[in-house]
Design an enzyme around this catalytic site. Structure first.
Site, short mmCIF file in Angstrom:
data_model
loop_
_atom_site.label_atom_id
_atom_site.label_comp_id
_atom_site.label_asym_id
_atom_site.label_seq_id
_atom_site.Cartn_x
_atom_site.Cartn_y
_atom_site.Cartn_z
N THR A 116 0.87 -1.20 0.00
CA THR A 116 0.00 0.00 0.00
C THR A 116 0.90 1.24 0.00
O THR A 116 1.36 1.65 -1.04
CB THR A 116 -0.97 0.01 1.20
OG1 THR A 116 -0.23 -0.15 2.41
CG2 THR A 116 -2.02 -1.08 1.06
N LYS B 12 4.38 -6.93 3.64
CA LYS B 12 4.09 -5.52 3.43
C LYS B 12 3.76 -4.93 4.80
O LYS B 12 3.33 -5.64 5.70
CB LYS B 12 2.93 -5.32 2.45
CG LYS B 12 1.59 -5.83 2.85
CD LYS B 12 0.74 -4.88 3.61
CE LYS B 12 0.80 -3.50 3.02
NZ LYS B 12 0.01 -2.58 3.88
N THR C 112 -2.20 -2.40 7.49
CA THR C 112 -1.99 -3.82 7.75
C THR C 112 -0.60 -4.33 7.45
O THR C 112 -0.02 -4.00 6.44
CB THR C 112 -2.92 -4.70 6.88
OG1 THR C 112 -4.20 -4.21 6.96
CG2 THR C 112 -2.84 -6.13 7.29
N GLU D 183 6.81 4.30 7.74
CA GLU D 183 6.38 5.58 7.16
C GLU D 183 7.29 6.71 7.62
O GLU D 183 7.38 7.00 8.80
CB GLU D 183 4.94 5.85 7.55
CG GLU D 183 4.02 4.87 6.82
CD GLU D 183 2.59 4.98 7.27
OE1 GLU D 183 2.35 5.53 8.35
OE2 GLU D 183 1.72 4.52 6.53
N ASN E 220 0.45 10.72 7.08
CA ASN E 220 -0.72 10.30 7.85
C ASN E 220 -1.78 11.37 8.10
O ASN E 220 -2.86 11.08 8.57
CB ASN E 220 -0.28 9.71 9.18
CG ASN E 220 0.25 8.31 8.98
OD1 ASN E 220 -0.47 7.44 8.52
ND2 ASN E 220 1.52 8.10 9.28
N THR F 131 -8.06 11.75 2.18
CA THR F 131 -8.56 12.87 1.37
C THR F 131 -7.72 13.08 0.12
O THR F 131 -6.65 12.52 -0.02
CB THR F 131 -8.56 14.17 2.19
OG1 THR F 131 -7.27 14.34 2.76
CG2 THR F 131 -9.59 14.09 3.27
#
Lengths: 414, 414
Positions: A151, A177, A188, A274, A409, A414
């Site tokens: 993702t 992942k 996830t 991230e 994040n 959006t």
């Protein structure tokens, strides 16, 4: 992109993937991993009380976390979580369609799903995707599969280990992942490991649980925990080894190899966390028990103040002492020693880590802030805490906390 | 700067502050708050196992958390934590010098210290500062004191409440510093509340513990916990009320007023949290017990994914459900209802909050993302979670997580 091969290197597995339009980017988003025949399977799933439909499906078909299956279908881009009865039906449909391709029963197919949650799957696309991915099943498409399950991950992540068990070559390949420990909107963590070892499902589960404890359960990106986390291992039994029995040398060797694959995958998840710019190993030793060492190590690894200090290469031992002290583990300032380690940027790869002692006997030590900061400026930072109270030890893995984490994040949906 | 007066409004208190050079900025950094005579005192201190020398001093002079004192001395810019025997000696020196000014014993003076940790206090400066601050003790310098205790805080924070107890006017004034729940390098939360109520130390402590539970213990900026947190309340007894006894209407009224002051101070700490752009109220209702409601509310309030979503005004209920589900509180997706509330920017001040239901019966609701996002774009966002399992409730307060938090914390010492 070209990948080193991994999950189809163990004998008895094929894999395929396709882009069926779930990801708006048009990237690959649906994958199937299959045994050529029935395989032993073991799974570990999230401990979050809110679970996605695929987790409920897996628990339904493998109520004890292990059994025999034929394969696994995974989609990315839309996670089938909090989607009610529709979600459960869609999961069963995914299993059923994949089973048809494999000439099996729906109950023999594991399902996983990752991406934004709360939206029903676009089943028309998913159905076409399963057919298309099924048509590509081969030994050569494992790289596509590693891509299709991503993702917000920046990189496809895989691992491969080969070992000899009673003079037979046994292979283990894995993909994962993760990005955020749970990435945005429950993105996830999904890990799939294949092996050609001959091993019964219950024994495989035992080895998996042991391997997960020190690897996937030792990593944290943001302390949040997904509703869909799953680690699955599939064993074809085609390596020709005598069936691995618990308590034997063969079991220990297999368990070590499985832990190695899991460890490598877990590390790569954190390194690809991230906004991560560096990996942080929090080593806690000298705790009263291993359990207390784990609690203390995770408290440091989850502390935003420690993680931002690492981002700034700032040897701020006060935050480390604070994070240890606030944990449920027994900590006594006067017995505590903290060292910061890493590799100075000038050193060649694989050089030994250097350490600087920053805290001892209840006080900060005299140390060169410049030296300590240079050790923290590399790819991997080690925070070594000796509680001085016993023999308990645990190592937690995390990454630094950067502005980029916030950017990723703050506006995911959006 | 001009401040509304606060801690010297209750009868019987004076205050003074000075800049003695501990803060490199040259801002005020040393403060004394004193009773004109002996006052009742009650304190609540950090639960972190690593504690600063001033915390150890307070526990030494008030082993049961309450007693009689004459005043309190506070320095900012350098926190006396992990400084060994020197730190303990320095704390005693600070108490002793302040006591001399007040014509008291060292054991009658509370000490607090906030700022970067691990460095011995610059005692030459501190000694001059205590003398200078002592020379300014008056009714008019409470604003200077509120300033002098700050570190990375953007604003001085104070509160004042007046109430009638058995036809006597009783006043309570308070100041607080905090910024991060623990700001960089244990910057510490310090709150001091003065009152002219007549109340015994043990009864004052009871009221303080009750007040702290729903206020200071309900706030979190970054889940980290300081080694120096202290909340102190001093009561001069000059209001002329009959001594407040537990279990009476007078006690309940006093306890409510104290909780109001603590609540206002706690809110202002969160609103001034590092990098905060908005306040977040996490209301958990319908938990099996109040304790479970607290655990669930804090799990949501501490979730980096929820906090970044609020920063982006993103009604991402999946992250809220995840944070509830990962907590130790019992959560059942099918019984859970989540509403997001706030005030649309167009509304006038003090309008009623509007709410949008985003999750019910195990699934996301159909709702206007635009409307929900507009409710999240104001100064205060409410996240209302009804677990549907019982009568337990708790409200936790936090702020959003912004890039600015990282900027503040990535390079604090350097």
């Amino acid at each position: 992109m070209s990948f080193v091969r991994h999950i189809t290197l163990p004998k008895g597995f094929v894999a395929g993937a396709t882009a069926c339009g779930i990801k708006p980017s048009g990237k690959k988003d649906l994958a199937i991993i299959a045994g050529r025949a029935e395989v032993s399977a073991a799974v570990v799933t999230t401990s979050n009380q809110i679970t996605g439909a695929p987790i409920q499906w897996i628990r339904h078909i493998l109520p004890r976390g292990c059994g025999k299956v034929r394969g696994m279908v995974i989609n990315a881009g839309n996670s089938n979580v909090c989607t009610g009865k529709t979600g459960l039906k869609d999961t069963e449909t995914m299993a059923g369609l994949t089973a048809k391709i494999l000439d099996a029963e729906a109950q023999e197919v594991l399902v996983a799903s990752t991406g934004i949650i709360g939206h029903p799957l676009p089943m028309a696309k998913v159905k076409k995707g399963i057919a298309a991915a099924g048509a590509t099943l081969s030994l050569r498409n494992d790289g596509d599969v590693a891509e299709a399950i991503l993702t917000t991950d920046l990189r496809a992540k895989s691992a491969f280990v080969q070992t000899r068990i009673a003079s037979r070559e046994v292979r283990l390949g894995g993909i994962v992942k993760g990005s955020g420990m749970i990435a945005p909107s429950m993105a996830t963590m999904i890990a799939v490991i294949t092996t050609d070892a001959k091993i019964a499902p219950t024994v495989l589960r035992k080895a998996l649980r042991q391997a997960v404890a020190g690897t996937f359960n030792a990593i944290t990106v943001d302390s949040d925990q997904s509703t869909s986390d799953v680690v699955a291992v599939l064993a074809s039994g085609l390596a020709g080894n005598k069936t691995i029995q618990p308590g034997t040398a063969a079991y220990r060797k297999f368990a070590a190899a499985l832990a190695e694959v899991c460890g490598e995958l877990a590390r790569s998840v954190v390194a690809d966390g991230e906004g991560a710019t560096r990996l942080v190993e929090v080593i806690v030793r000298g705790a009263r028990t291993d359990a207390e060492a784990e609690v203390a190590a995770k408290s440091v690894a989850n502390s935003p103040l420690v993680k931002t200090a690492v981002h700034g290469a700032d040897p701020n031992w006060g935050r480390i002492a604070m994070a240890l002290g606030k944990s449920a583990a027994k900590v006594v300032a006067e017995k505590l020693t903290i060292r910061i380690g890493g590799q100075p940027p000038s050193r060649r790869q694989n050089a030994e880590d250097e350490f600087v002692k920053v805290f001892a006997r209840g006080m900060g030590c005299k140390f060169s802030a410049k030296k300590a900061s240079s050790l923290m400026a590399g790819d991997t930072v080690k925070i070594d805490c000796n509680l001085g109270l016993g023999q308990g030890k645990f190592t937690a893995l995390t990454c630094d906390l950067s502005r980029e984490y916030i950017a990723i994040n703050a506006d995911y949906t959006t």
